[in-house]
Design a protein around this motif. Structure first.
Motif, short mmCIF file in Angstrom:
data_model
loop_
_atom_site.label_atom_id
_atom_site.label_comp_id
_atom_site.label_asym_id
_atom_site.label_seq_id
_atom_site.Cartn_x
_atom_site.Cartn_y
_atom_site.Cartn_z
N TYR A 187 18.59 6.27 -39.85
CA TYR A 187 20.37 6.68 -40.23
C TYR A 187 19.61 8.50 -39.86
CZ TYR A 187 22.35 3.56 -43.37
OH TYR A 187 22.98 2.27 -43.66
N THR A 188 20.63 8.79 -39.23
CA THR A 188 20.47 10.64 -39.50
C THR A 188 21.35 11.68 -39.84
OG1 THR A 188 21.37 10.43 -37.23
CG2 THR A 188 18.96 9.79 -37.17
N SER A 189 20.90 12.71 -40.41
CA SER A 189 22.15 13.38 -40.70
C SER A 189 21.94 14.58 -39.35
CB SER A 189 21.75 14.05 -42.00
OG SER A 189 19.97 14.95 -42.29
N SER A 190 23.35 15.21 -40.32
CA SER A 190 22.95 16.51 -39.42
C SER A 190 22.27 17.85 -39.60
CB SER A 190 25.15 16.37 -40.08
OG SER A 190 25.64 17.07 -40.91
N ASN A 191 21.96 17.52 -40.51
CA ASN A 191 20.47 18.63 -40.72
C ASN A 191 19.46 18.08 -40.71
OD1 ASN A 191 20.79 17.00 -42.65
ND2 ASN A 191 20.51 18.55 -44.58
N GLY A 192 18.98 16.81 -39.38
CA GLY A 192 18.43 16.75 -38.88
C GLY A 192 17.02 16.03 -39.88
N GLU A 193 17.92 15.18 -41.42
CA GLU A 193 17.33 13.97 -41.80
C GLU A 193 17.31 12.92 -41.29
OE1 GLU A 193 18.01 15.97 -46.48
OE2 GLU A 193 19.58 14.80 -45.51
N VAL A 194 16.14 12.49 -41.37
CA VAL A 194 15.52 10.46 -40.77
C VAL A 194 15.70 10.17 -42.17
CG1 VAL A 194 14.52 9.15 -39.40
CG2 VAL A 194 15.18 11.67 -37.98
N ILE A 195 16.42 9.01 -42.17
CA ILE A 195 16.23 8.25 -43.59
C ILE A 195 16.10 6.35 -42.91
CG2 ILE A 195 18.05 7.67 -45.15
CD1 ILE A 195 19.66 10.41 -44.79
N PHE A 196 15.31 6.03 -43.73
CA PHE A 196 15.03 4.63 -43.81
C PHE A 196 15.29 4.23 -45.16
CE2 PHE A 196 11.64 6.52 -41.58
CZ PHE A 196 11.60 5.50 -40.66
N LYS A 197 16.63 2.98 -44.92
CA LYS A 197 16.94 2.26 -45.87
C LYS A 197 16.77 1.40 -45.87
CE LYS A 197 22.19 0.98 -47.81
NZ LYS A 197 22.68 1.23 -47.91
N LYS A 198 16.51 0.43 -46.99
CA LYS A 198 16.42 -1.19 -46.64
C LYS A 198 17.61 -1.72 -46.29
CE LYS A 198 13.87 -3.47 -49.42
NZ LYS A 198 13.37 -4.17 -50.33
N TYR A 199 17.27 -2.83 -45.80
CA TYR A 199 18.69 -3.30 -45.09
C TYR A 199 18.57 -4.75 -45.90
CZ TYR A 199 21.86 -6.29 -42.63
OH TYR A 199 22.86 -7.42 -41.97
N SER A 200 19.81 -5.58 -46.03
CA SER A 200 20.00 -6.37 -46.65
C SER A 200 21.44 -6.72 -46.52
CB SER A 200 20.47 -5.56 -48.83
OG SER A 200 20.89 -6.81 -49.50
N ALA A 201 21.28 -8.49 -46.04
CA ALA A 201 22.36 -9.74 -45.36
C ALA A 201 23.42 -9.60 -46.20
CB ALA A 201 21.58 -10.11 -44.40
N ILE A 202 22.46 -9.56 -47.66
CA ILE A 202 23.61 -10.12 -48.85
C ILE A 202 24.39 -9.12 -49.32
CG2 ILE A 202 23.64 -11.76 -51.01
CD1 ILE A 202 22.49 -13.41 -49.54
N ASN A 203 23.95 -7.72 -48.95
CA ASN A 203 24.87 -6.70 -49.93
C ASN A 203 25.95 -6.67 -48.94
OD1 ASN A 203 25.21 -4.94 -51.90
ND2 ASN A 203 23.64 -3.29 -50.73
N GLU A 204 25.47 -6.80 -47.71
CA GLU A 204 26.05 -6.37 -46.76
C GLU A 204 27.04 -7.25 -46.95
OE1 GLU A 204 26.44 -4.43 -43.75
OE2 GLU A 204 25.47 -3.36 -44.94
N MET A 205 27.12 -8.48 -47.45
CA MET A 205 28.99 -9.19 -47.45
C MET A 205 29.05 -9.69 -49.50
SD MET A 205 26.73 -12.69 -46.35
CE MET A 205 27.46 -14.21 -48.17
N ALA A 206 28.63 -8.48 -49.62
CA ALA A 206 28.64 -8.58 -51.36
C ALA A 206 30.65 -9.45 -51.50
CB ALA A 206 28.86 -6.49 -51.90
N ASP A 207 31.46 -8.63 -50.78
CA ASP A 207 32.81 -8.85 -51.38
C ASP A 207 32.28 -11.04 -51.29
OD1 ASP A 207 33.69 -7.08 -51.29
OD2 ASP A 207 34.42 -6.83 -49.51
N SER A 208 31.57 -11.63 -49.74
CA SER A 208 31.89 -13.03 -50.45
C SER A 208 31.05 -13.33 -51.58
CB SER A 208 31.36 -13.24 -48.86
OG SER A 208 31.51 -12.81 -47.82
N ALA A 209 30.18 -12.59 -51.83
CA ALA A 209 29.05 -12.87 -52.33
C ALA A 209 29.34 -13.24 -53.66
CB ALA A 209 27.79 -12.30 -52.71
N SER A 210 30.77 -11.91 -54.37
CA SER A 210 31.58 -12.00 -56.04
C SER A 210 32.40 -12.91 -56.15
CB SER A 210 32.29 -10.82 -55.40
OG SER A 210 32.22 -9.22 -56.51
N GLN A 211 32.69 -13.15 -54.41
CA GLN A 211 33.58 -14.48 -54.49
C GLN A 211 33.11 -16.00 -55.03
OE1 GLN A 211 35.93 -14.47 -50.67
NE2 GLN A 211 37.05 -12.60 -51.21
N VAL A 212 31.88 -16.24 -54.20
CA VAL A 212 30.87 -17.14 -54.65
C VAL A 212 30.73 -17.03 -56.26
CG1 VAL A 212 28.75 -17.59 -54.32
CG2 VAL A 212 30.40 -17.67 -52.76
N ALA A 213 30.13 -15.95 -56.70
CA ALA A 213 29.99 -16.13 -58.01
C ALA A 213 30.69 -16.08 -58.80
CB ALA A 213 29.12 -14.37 -58.72
#
Length: 182
Positions: A37-63
């Protein structure tokens, strides 16, 4: 955001090395996907990507469904944190880290099934004193992307997993793995 005081230069191929201390603390392993990601004040941000987290609603329903069918609490994890929980206080489990014990099972792509009250207990959620009766990795495209765990009804009561629970946890993990692939 926390400053580390570590400065790295970009090489001629545009690469930058993330220091070992940061990789260890953030549990970033070789081959892990990172979002940039980049921010408006010039920061470059790295974030771990999680496909499971992207589908948290489905994971919640499965649980929720698995909790009703298996008659025990269910927790869905990505590689690092709790993504969804049912049958337990969600606030207590929300964003808790994967325990070292569960992480070892995931690294070796192994299932954990409690066969008797005398088995060695696995506590899948860091800081939560509730043993698992079954845990299985979520696989997608040949990689471990998370896990599903059935927890004992209480911290004192560690029971053996039933045949139905063994089959249900496999089905939940396979379903979530397929959803990640699609």
């Amino acid at each position: 955001m926390k400053a580390t005081g570590i400065v790295r230069r970009i090489d001629d191929l545009g690469r930058v090395v993330i220091p070992k201390e940061i990789r260890r603390t953030m549990r970033i392993r070789e081959g892990d996907p990172l979002e940039i990601y980049t921010s408006s004040n010039g920061e470059v941000i790295f974030k771990k990507y999680s496909a499971i987290n992207e589908m948290a609603d489905s994971a919640s329903q499965v649980a929720e469904v698995m909790t009703r069918l298996a008659n025990c609490p269910t927790v869905v994890f990505d590689r690092d944190h709790v993504v969804a929980a049912a049958g337990v206080q969600k606030k207590k489990f929300n964003e808790c880290r994967v325990s070292q014990g569960l992480e070892e099972f995931l690294e070796h792509r192994k299932n954990y099934i409690c066969t008797s009250a005398d088995d060695t207990k696995v506590f899948p959620v860091e800081g939560i004193d509730r043993p698992a009766i079954a845990c299985t990795p979520i696989m997608s495209a040949g990689n471990v992307t998370g896990a599903v765990a059935f927890l004992a009804p209480s911290s004192e009561e560690a029971s053996a997993a039933t045949e139905v629970q063994k089959n249900l946890i496999q089905a939940a993990a396979q379903f979530l793995g397929k959803q990640v692939e699609d």
